[in-house]
Scaffold this motif. Structure first.
Motif, PDB file in Angstrom:
ATOM      1  N   ALA A 153       0.833  -1.211   0.000  1.00 22.29           N
ATOM      2  CA  ALA A 153       0.000   0.000   0.000  1.00 22.29           C
ATOM      3  C   ALA A 153       0.865   1.258   0.000  1.00 22.29           C
ATOM      4  O   ALA A 153       0.572   2.226  -0.714  1.00 22.29           O
ATOM      5  CB  ALA A 153      -0.935  -0.003   1.208  1.00 22.29           C
ATOM      6  N   TRP A 154       1.931   1.264   0.803  1.00 18.63           N
ATOM      7  CA  TRP A 154       2.823   2.432   0.820  1.00 18.63           C
ATOM      8  C   TRP A 154       3.495   2.616  -0.535  1.00 18.63           C
ATOM      9  O   TRP A 154       3.637   3.738  -1.016  1.00 18.63           O
ATOM     10  CB  TRP A 154       3.875   2.259   1.924  1.00 18.63           C
ATOM     11  CG  TRP A 154       3.254   2.138   3.284  1.00 18.63           C
ATOM     12  CD1 TRP A 154       2.083   2.725   3.699  1.00 18.63           C
ATOM     13  CD2 TRP A 154       3.725   1.361   4.375  1.00 18.63           C
ATOM     14  NE1 TRP A 154       1.808   2.360   4.990  1.00 18.63           N
ATOM     15  CE2 TRP A 154       2.794   1.524   5.442  1.00 18.63           C
ATOM     16  CE3 TRP A 154       4.831   0.551   4.585  1.00 18.63           C
ATOM     17  CZ2 TRP A 154       2.951   0.909   6.682  1.00 18.63           C
ATOM     18  CZ3 TRP A 154       4.986  -0.062   5.818  1.00 18.63           C
ATOM     19  CH2 TRP A 154       4.057   0.119   6.846  1.00 18.63           C
ATOM     20  N   GLU A 155       3.897   1.513  -1.141  1.00 22.16           N
ATOM     21  CA  GLU A 155       4.521   1.589  -2.468  1.00 22.16           C
ATOM     22  C   GLU A 155       3.546   2.177  -3.495  1.00 22.16           C
ATOM     23  O   GLU A 155       3.948   2.902  -4.409  1.00 22.16           O
ATOM     24  CB  GLU A 155       4.972   0.193  -2.910  1.00 22.16           C
ATOM     25  CG  GLU A 155       5.716   0.180  -4.232  1.00 22.16           C
ATOM     26  CD  GLU A 155       6.143  -1.214  -4.652  1.00 22.16           C
ATOM     27  OE1 GLU A 155       6.522  -1.380  -5.835  1.00 22.16           O
ATOM     28  OE2 GLU A 155       6.095  -2.140  -3.814  1.00 22.16           O
ATOM     29  N   ALA A 156       2.264   1.881  -3.327  1.00 23.39           N
ATOM     30  CA  ALA A 156       1.243   2.372  -4.255  1.00 23.39           C
ATOM     31  C   ALA A 156       0.882   3.833  -4.023  1.00 23.39           C
ATOM     32  O   ALA A 156       0.183   4.437  -4.840  1.00 23.39           O
ATOM     33  CB  ALA A 156      -0.014   1.512  -4.147  1.00 23.39           C
ATOM     34  N   GLY A 157       1.335   4.399  -2.916  1.00 19.02           N
ATOM     35  CA  GLY A 157       1.041   5.799  -2.631  1.00 19.02           C
ATOM     36  C   GLY A 157      -0.204   6.037  -1.809  1.00 19.02           C
ATOM     37  O   GLY A 157      -0.657   7.183  -1.674  1.00 19.02           O
ATOM     38  N   LEU A 158      -0.774   4.971  -1.221  1.00 19.96           N
ATOM     39  CA  LEU A 158      -1.928   5.180  -0.341  1.00 19.96           C
ATOM     40  C   LEU A 158      -1.500   5.960   0.896  1.00 19.96           C
ATOM     41  O   LEU A 158      -0.350   5.911   1.334  1.00 19.96           O
ATOM     42  CB  LEU A 158      -2.552   3.846   0.076  1.00 19.96           C
ATOM     43  CG  LEU A 158      -3.175   2.983  -1.013  1.00 19.96           C
ATOM     44  CD1 LEU A 158      -4.020   1.865  -0.383  1.00 19.96           C
ATOM     45  CD2 LEU A 158      -4.012   3.782  -1.989  1.00 19.96           C
ATOM     46  N   ARG A 159      -2.457   6.683   1.461  1.00 20.52           N
ATOM     47  CA  ARG A 159      -2.174   7.544   2.614  1.00 20.52           C
ATOM     48  C   ARG A 159      -2.781   7.030   3.910  1.00 20.52           C
ATOM     49  O   ARG A 159      -2.706   7.691   4.937  1.00 20.52           O
ATOM     50  CB  ARG A 159      -2.701   8.955   2.333  1.00 20.52           C
ATOM     51  CG  ARG A 159      -1.964   9.677   1.221  1.00 20.52           C
ATOM     52  CD  ARG A 159      -2.773  10.839   0.671  1.00 20.52           C
ATOM     53  NE  ARG A 159      -3.922  10.359  -0.095  1.00 20.52           N
ATOM     54  CZ  ARG A 159      -5.165  10.843   0.019  1.00 20.52           C
ATOM     55  NH1 ARG A 159      -5.414  11.821   0.861  1.00 20.52           N
ATOM     56  NH2 ARG A 159      -6.145  10.358  -0.717  1.00 20.52           N
ATOM     57  N   GLY A 160      -3.367   5.831   3.869  1.00 21.40           N
ATOM     58  CA  GLY A 160      -3.964   5.295   5.077  1.00 21.40           C
ATOM     59  C   GLY A 160      -4.346   3.838   4.926  1.00 21.40           C
ATOM     60  O   GLY A 160      -4.445   3.306   3.813  1.00 21.40           O
ATOM     61  N   LEU A 161      -4.545   3.189   6.061  1.00 26.03           N
ATOM     62  CA  LEU A 161      -4.959   1.793   6.109  1.00 26.03           C
ATOM     63  C   LEU A 161      -6.061   1.622   7.142  1.00 26.03           C
ATOM     64  O   LEU A 161      -6.116   2.350   8.140  1.00 26.03           O
ATOM     65  CB  LEU A 161      -3.799   0.883   6.524  1.00 26.03           C
ATOM     66  CG  LEU A 161      -2.672   0.576   5.540  1.00 26.03           C
ATOM     67  CD1 LEU A 161      -1.610  -0.256   6.249  1.00 26.03           C
ATOM     68  CD2 LEU A 161      -3.192  -0.158   4.317  1.00 26.03           C
ATOM     69  N   VAL A 162      -6.911   0.636   6.918  1.00 23.98           N
ATOM     70  CA  VAL A 162      -7.770   0.107   7.959  1.00 23.98           C
ATOM     71  C   VAL A 162      -7.031  -1.079   8.556  1.00 23.98           C
ATOM     72  O   VAL A 162      -6.534  -1.939   7.827  1.00 23.98           O
ATOM     73  CB  VAL A 162      -9.124  -0.350   7.395  1.00 23.98           C
ATOM     74  CG1 VAL A 162      -9.982  -0.977   8.489  1.00 23.98           C
ATOM     75  CG2 VAL A 162      -9.856   0.821   6.754  1.00 23.98           C
ATOM     76  N   CYS A 163      -6.947  -1.121   9.876  1.00 24.60           N
ATOM     77  CA  CYS A 163      -6.228  -2.233  10.492  1.00 24.60           C
ATOM     78  C   CYS A 163      -6.856  -2.604  11.823  1.00 24.60           C
ATOM     79  O   CYS A 163      -7.515  -1.789  12.465  1.00 24.60           O
ATOM     80  CB  CYS A 163      -4.758  -1.894  10.690  1.00 24.60           C
ATOM     81  SG  CYS A 163      -4.457  -0.584  11.904  1.00 24.60           S
TER      82      CYS A 163
END
Length: 237
Positions: A153-163
């Motif tokens: 996700a970080w590699e894809a440029g997302l700015r957040g996660l649900v965890c």
């Protein structure tokens, strides 16, 4: 979100009328409302428009998972509804996540929106544990799979996660600066677990690094939902 309140109430109810009744009661004391699959299927985009009409922030939790072009179009449609957050499955892969983030940015710019909605990656659902992962062919622990998908996700440029709450400390230690973590699976000591397997209290989750808490049954199923929300908010101060 305009004024920071970390509580996002999950409007997991079967009708738009029930959702709006809860929203009117809770809007003054919570930060946002989550519209998930049940409510969106029953009430459609109109319930999002009605919530926005109250001045409420909306988290559209439909967990898009499809080919990149289809997900990009779905994200664009969500952005045009003026949601603040939306979800995609990180297991859809790098290209899909990149397409989703780019669609969010371009659509927000075209619509003249002040902020780009937060595209949140979903790694491993909080209802799943290592045994359940093995049953669907993932031969790794929950923590290892979350870490692997988070890195993608970080590699894809997302700015957040649900965890899940139990992955918060690990992800906060790894995440880029400013990365947002949104956490369901919040329960108090007196609350039933339901189908959640990886839980913490609201205060524990915030101390572990959550930015936002998604809370459903402990608020919505309480005899007095507003009082329940106020009690949780007070526990964070």
């Amino acid at each position: 979100m305009a004024s920071y309140n970390p509580i996002i109430v999950a409007l997991d109810v079967p009708t738009g009328e029930q959702a709006m009744a809860l929203a009117r009661q809770l809007a003054p004391v919570v930060g946002a409302f989550k519209v998930g699959s049940e409510l969106f299927t029953a009430a459609g985009p109109e319930v999002v428009r009605q919530l926005r009409g109250l001045g409420a922030q909306v988290f559209l939790d439909l967990k898009f998972h499809d080919i990149p072009n289809t997900v990009a179009r779905a994200v664009a449609a969500a952005v045009r509804l003026e949601v603040s957050m939306l979800t995609i499955h990180t297991s859809g892969g790098l290209a899909m996540m990149k397409a989703a983030e780019e669609a969010a940015r371009q659509t927000a710019l075209q619509a003249g929106q002040d902020r780009v909605p937060l595209v949140l990656g979903v790694t491993v659902l909080t209802s799943m544990d290592t045994q359940e992962l093995a049953r669907v062919g993932v031969g790794q622990s929950v923590g290892h799979q979350v870490e692997r998908l988070a890195s993608l996700a970080w590699e894809a440029g997302l700015r957040g996660l649900v965890c899940s709450p139990l992955e918060l400390t690990m992800l906060r230690s790894m995440a880029p600066r400013g990365f947002q973590l949104v956490t369901p699976g919040i329960r108090g000591p007196e609350d039933a677990l339901g189908d959640q397997k990886r839980v913490l209290s609201a205060r524990e989750a915030m101390e572990a690094g959550a930015n936002y808490l998604v809370i459903g049954r402990p608020i919505c199923a309480a005899p007095d939902p507003r009082a329940a929300a106020e009690k949780i908010l007070a526990s964070l101060n």
